[in-house]
Design a protein around this motif. Structure first.
Motif, mmCIF file in Angstrom:
data_model
loop_
_atom_site.group_PDB
_atom_site.id
_atom_site.type_symbol
_atom_site.label_atom_id
_atom_site.label_comp_id
_atom_site.label_asym_id
_atom_site.label_seq_id
_atom_site.Cartn_x
_atom_site.Cartn_y
_atom_site.Cartn_z
ATOM 1 N N ALA A 26 2.742 -4.803 18.413
ATOM 2 C CA ALA A 26 2.028 -3.526 18.362
ATOM 3 C C ALA A 26 1.019 -3.535 17.222
ATOM 4 O O ALA A 26 -0.117 -3.074 17.380
ATOM 5 C CB ALA A 26 3.013 -2.369 18.195
ATOM 6 N N GLY A 29 -2.112 -5.089 18.104
ATOM 7 C CA GLY A 29 -2.871 -4.438 19.162
ATOM 8 C C GLY A 29 -2.594 -4.960 20.551
ATOM 9 O O GLY A 29 -3.380 -4.731 21.468
ATOM 10 N N ILE A 30 -1.481 -5.634 20.752
ATOM 11 C CA ILE A 30 -1.127 -6.135 22.077
ATOM 12 C C ILE A 30 -0.750 -4.949 22.960
ATOM 13 O O ILE A 30 0.073 -4.118 22.583
ATOM 14 C CB ILE A 30 0.029 -7.157 21.983
ATOM 15 C CG1 ILE A 30 -0.469 -8.404 21.247
ATOM 16 C CG2 ILE A 30 0.581 -7.497 23.360
ATOM 17 C CD1 ILE A 30 0.605 -9.426 20.946
ATOM 18 N N ASP A 31 -1.393 -4.858 24.133
ATOM 19 C CA ASP A 31 -1.075 -3.789 25.081
ATOM 20 C C ASP A 31 0.360 -3.940 25.566
ATOM 21 O O ASP A 31 0.815 -5.061 25.830
ATOM 22 C CB ASP A 31 -2.013 -3.846 26.287
ATOM 23 C CG ASP A 31 -3.436 -3.429 25.936
ATOM 24 O OD1 ASP A 31 -3.611 -2.655 24.972
ATOM 25 O OD2 ASP A 31 -4.364 -3.897 26.623
ATOM 26 N N ASN A 32 1.041 -2.804 25.715
ATOM 27 C CA ASN A 32 2.421 -2.780 26.194
ATOM 28 C C ASN A 32 3.265 -3.815 25.444
ATOM 29 O O ASN A 32 3.789 -4.760 26.041
ATOM 30 C CB ASN A 32 2.471 -3.023 27.704
ATOM 31 C CG ASN A 32 3.869 -2.861 28.266
ATOM 32 O OD1 ASN A 32 4.770 -2.328 27.630
ATOM 33 N ND2 ASN A 32 4.052 -3.357 29.476
ATOM 34 N N PRO A 33 3.429 -3.640 24.135
ATOM 35 C CA PRO A 33 4.154 -4.642 23.354
ATOM 36 C C PRO A 33 5.587 -4.875 23.835
ATOM 37 O O PRO A 33 6.053 -6.020 23.814
ATOM 38 C CB PRO A 33 4.127 -4.101 21.925
ATOM 39 C CG PRO A 33 3.731 -2.680 22.027
ATOM 40 C CD PRO A 33 2.980 -2.523 23.299
ATOM 41 N N PHE A 36 5.289 -7.071 26.962
ATOM 42 C CA PHE A 36 4.787 -8.392 26.565
ATOM 43 C C PHE A 36 5.902 -9.222 25.943
ATOM 44 O O PHE A 36 6.137 -10.368 26.335
ATOM 45 C CB PHE A 36 3.618 -8.237 25.587
ATOM 46 C CG PHE A 36 3.052 -9.545 25.112
ATOM 47 C CD1 PHE A 36 2.115 -10.219 25.879
ATOM 48 C CD2 PHE A 36 3.454 -10.093 23.904
ATOM 49 C CE1 PHE A 36 1.588 -11.429 25.445
ATOM 50 C CE2 PHE A 36 2.934 -11.300 23.462
ATOM 51 C CZ PHE A 36 1.999 -11.963 24.239
#
Length: 99
Positions: A26, A29-33, A36
């Motif tokens: 998170a 900035g990873i989407d849907n941490p 993922f």
């Protein structure tokens, strides 16, 4: 250090480590941490941690071994006669019996 499959599995199943992976994903900035990380737990556990041969699992395995060594030195309170002494127990029993 070579990484065993058991070490990879153990690291991947550690929920505290999983939560740290999610938090740092998170932060980056990873989407849907959550999604993922959950889809890549085994890969993360076997990923290298630097230029050497160490992986998340191998450093986890080392830390787990140290933790277990230290834990084995501890006596659970109920088994520790220096913590809850026989005299404590006798006193408590006498109090209850006299009620």
């Amino acid at each position: 250090m070579a990484t065993s499959s058991a070490a990879i599995i153990k690291a991947a199943k550690d929920n505290d480590l999983r939560e740290r992976f999610i938090a740092l994903a998170a932060e980056q900035g990873i989407d849907n941490p959550h999604g993922f990380i959950d889809s890549k737990l085994q890969q993360l556990a076997s990923a290298k941690v630097g230029a050497g041969e160490d992986t998340i699992a191998s450093v986890y395995e080392y830390a787990d071994a140290i933790y277990n060594q230290e834990l084995s030195k501890l006596t659970p309170p109920g088994k520790n006669p220096a913590a809850v002494t026989d005299e404590h127990i006798r006193y408590a029993l006498n109090v209850l019996r006299s009620e």
